[in-house]
Design an enzyme around this catalytic site. Structure first.
Site, PDB file in Angstrom:
ATOM      1  CG  ASN A  90      97.209 -15.770 -57.134  1.00  0.00           C
ATOM      2  OD1 ASN A  90      96.619 -15.690 -56.058  1.00  0.00           O
ATOM      3  ND2 ASN A  90      97.926 -16.823 -57.459  1.00  0.00           N
ATOM      4  NE  ARG A  91      92.512 -18.844 -55.722  1.00  0.00           N
ATOM      5  CZ  ARG A  91      93.538 -19.597 -56.166  1.00  0.00           C
ATOM      6  NH1 ARG A  91      94.795 -19.244 -55.934  1.00  0.00           N
ATOM      7  NH2 ARG A  91      93.311 -20.703 -56.840  1.00  0.00           N
ATOM      8  CG  HIS A 197      99.294 -19.610 -65.555  1.00  0.00           C
ATOM      9  ND1 HIS A 197      99.362 -20.986 -65.559  1.00  0.00           N
ATOM     10  CD2 HIS A 197      98.628 -19.280 -64.429  1.00  0.00           C
ATOM     11  CE1 HIS A 197      98.750 -21.445 -64.474  1.00  0.00           C
ATOM     12  NE2 HIS A 197      98.305 -20.440 -63.769  1.00  0.00           N
ATOM     13  CG  ASP A 271      98.318 -23.089 -56.354  1.00  0.00           C
ATOM     14  OD1 ASP A 271      99.040 -22.243 -56.926  1.00  0.00           O
ATOM     15  OD2 ASP A 271      97.091 -23.150 -56.529  1.00  0.00           O
ATOM     16  CD  GLU A 338     100.983 -19.340 -61.897  1.00  0.00           C
ATOM     17  OE1 GLU A 338     100.207 -18.421 -61.587  1.00  0.00           O
ATOM     18  OE2 GLU A 338     100.797 -20.516 -61.541  1.00  0.00           O
TER      19      GLU A 338
END
Ligand code: NAG
Ligand code: NAG
Ligand code: NAG
Ligand code: NAG
Ligand code: NAG
Ligand code: NAG
Length: 375
Positions: A90-91, A197, A271, A338
Site C-alpha cells: 500500500n502507500r 494481492h 479501494d 489484500e
C-alpha cells in the site's frame, strides 16, 4: 547408490532453485483429494492460476492473471496480479518515514528514509517502490506436490534500511484449502508490511462478467479515512449506517450508486482498508461467495486489516480461460482482497501500531483461504 543419490539430490537442488524460464518457471501444487490446484511463478512468488470446483463439480480458475507470465514484469498497467507485495504494501506518505516513527517528519532529519514515489504524481510510494517484492526474482528453496517455498533477499533495495530475507510458502490441503505464510528476518530496524494481492472472480467469467453480485462479509466496524492521495488522515470511518458496512453479508453492489467517487475523483467502488474487529485469527475476516458458481471463499488471517479494491482501473487482456485475449479485464471484473497491516502506520504514530521489525523481531504473515460451496 549413495553417489547416485547425492548426484540426483544435487541436480534436483539446482533444478529446484532455477527452473526452466526462471523467474517465470511454473510450479503446480494440488491437494491429494483434487479439491484445489494452484500454479505459481518464482517472479514475485506469484500465484498465476487457482482452480477449485463449482457447484456442478467443474473446476474454475478463479483468479485473474496473464497467459504470458512475463507480463507480470512488462505490463505497463501493473495491476499486481496475485504476488507477494513488500517490503511495504500500500502507500507511504511522500515516500518517507523515520525510525523511530514521527508525526512531523523533517525530510532531512536523522534516521529519515526516502523511497521512490511512484504514485499520485510523486505524492506517495505504492507497494514498496518502483521494484517492490512483487517484481523481484524469488527462488525456490523447497517444493513438493502440495507445497512450494520461495525466498527473496531484499538487499536494502529501494532505499529501505537493512537486508530483509523473506520466505513465502504456499500450501494446498484436502478440503479446498490454500495457505500462504511469509516469514521475514531483517538485519536492521525497518518497516515491514506485506500483502498477497489476489484478484478474485469466483465465477471465472462463466455466467457473469463481474463481481458486483458476489456476496461479501467483512468482520470490521471501521475503515481508515484517507486523503486525496489515498494516505491515512489518522481518523477512522465508523461503518455503521454507511456503504462500508459489510458486517452483515451483502452483495458488493448493494448501494453501488453511493460508491461513485468513493475511491477517488472518477473512481467508483471500493479501494479501502478495513480494520478487523476480531482479536483472534481463528474466525474468518472476509468471506466472499457467488450464487452463480456456488463457490465460497473464507479467509482467516493474522493480519489486523484488509484492503478491498473492486478494480475500477483494470484494463488488461484476459487469460484465454477467461475469454481472452479478445476481451479485457475491465472495471469490477474482480475484487482484490489484500490481508495487510494498518496502511501507512509508519506515518501515523497516533495509532500506536508497531511495524518496525529487526534483528530482535521477525515478521510473520499467515493467511488461509478455504473454499466450499453454497447452494
Ligand atoms: C517529501 O520528501 C522529499 C524528499 O524525498 C522532501 O524534499 C520534501 O520536502 C518532502 N515533502 C514534504 C511535504 O515533507
Ligand atoms: C530477473 O529476471 C528478469 C526477467 O528475466 C531479468 O531481466 C533480470 O535480469 C533478473 N534479475 C536478476 C537480479 O537476476
Ligand atoms: C448503528 O446505528 C444505529 C442508529 O442508526 C444504532 O441503533 C445502532 O445501535 C448502531 N449499531 C452499532 C453496532 O453501532
Ligand atoms: C443508480 O444510478 C443510475 C444512473 O445514474 C440510475 O439509473 C439508477 O436508477 C440508480 N439506482 C439507484 C438504486 O438509485
Ligand atoms: C485491452 O487493454 C489493452 C491494454 O490497456 C488495450 O490496449 C486494448 O485496447 C484493450 N482492448 C479492448 C478490447 O478494449
Ligand atoms: C504462521 O504460520 C507459521 C507456519 O505455519 C507458524 O509457525 C506460526 O505460528 C503462524 N503464526 C501465526 C501468528 O499464526
Amino acid at each position: 547408490m549413495k553417489l547416485v543419490a547425492s548426484f540426483v539430490a544435487l541436480v534436483s537442488l539446482f533444478h529446484i532453485s532455477r527452473g526452466a524460464n526462471w523467474p517465470f518457471d511454473v510450479t503446480t501444487i494440488s491437494a491429494p483429494d483434487g479439491s484445489i490446484t494452484a500454479k505459481f511463478v518464482s517472479f514475485g512468488a506469484t500465484m498465476t492460476e487457482l482452480w477449485v470446483n463449482d457447484k456442478h463439480g467443474q473446476a474454475r480458475d478463479i483468479i485473474l492473471g496473464y497467459d504470458d507470465n512475463s507480463q507480470l514484469l512488462t505490463d505497463p498497467a501493473h495491476p499486481v496480479f496475485n504476488p507477494i507485495v513488500g517490503r511495504y504494501a500500500n502507500r507511504i506518505k511522500n515516500g518517507s518515514f523515520s525510525i523511530p516513527i514521527t508525526k512531523d517528519l523533517q525530510p532531512d532529519g536523522p534516521n529519515v528514509y526516502h523511497i521512490p514515489t511512484n504514485d499520485h504524481d510523486g505524492q506517495d510510494t505504492l507497494h514498496g517502490g518502483i521494484h517492490g517484492w512483487d517484481r523481484r526474482n524469488w527462488t525456490i528453496t523447497s517444493k513438493s506436490t502440495t507445497s512450494v517455498t520461495y525466498r527473496h533477499i531484499d538487499n536494502a533495495d529501494e532505499g529501505f534500511p537493512g537486508i530483509v530475507t523473506a520466505f513465502a510458502t504456499h500450501t494446498v490441503e484436502n478440503g479446498g484449502i490454500l495457505k500462504t505464510t511469509v516469514h521475514a528476518t531483517a538485519t536492521e530496524e525497518t518497516p515491514i508490511m506485506l500483502t498477497q494481492h489476489i484478484y478474485w472472480n469466483l465465477d471465472a467469467f462463466q455466467g457473469s462478467e463481474d463481481i458486483l453480485n458476489h456476496h461479501l462479509h467483512i468482520d470490521s466496524s471501521k475503515v481508515v479515512r484517507v486523503d486525496g492521495n489515498a494516505v491515512p488522515t489518522g481518523q477512522f470511518i465508523n461503518v455503521n449506517n454507511s456503504v462500508f458496512d459489510f458486517r452483515i453479508p451483502k452483495k458488493i453492489n448493494w448501494d453501488w450508486n453511493a460508491t461513485v467517487g468513493l475511491c477517488g475523483g472518477e473512481c467508483q467502488g471500493y479501494d479501502h482498508c478495513w480494520i478487523y474487529d476480531h482479536d483472534e485469527s481463528s474466525k474468518p475476516g472476509v468471506s466472499l461467495w457467488s450464487d452463480v458458481s456456488g463457490i465460497r471463499l473464507d479467509v482467516t488471517t493474522d493480519s489486523p486489516a484488509v484492503q478491498v479494491y473492486t478494480a475500477f482501473w483494470l484494463d488488461t487482456p484476459r487469460k484465454v480461460v477467461h475469454g481472452g485475449p479478445g476481451l479485457n479485464y475491465t472495471s469490477f471484473a474482480a475484487v482484490a482482497i489484500e490481508q495487510e497491516g494498518y496502511i501507512d502506520a509508519v506515518n501515523t504514530p497516533e495509532w500506536g501500531v508497531d511495524q518496525i521489525y529487526g534483528p530482535d523481531r521477525d515478521f510473520e504473515w499467515n493467511s488461509t483461504y478455504k473454499f466450499s460451496l453454497v447452494h
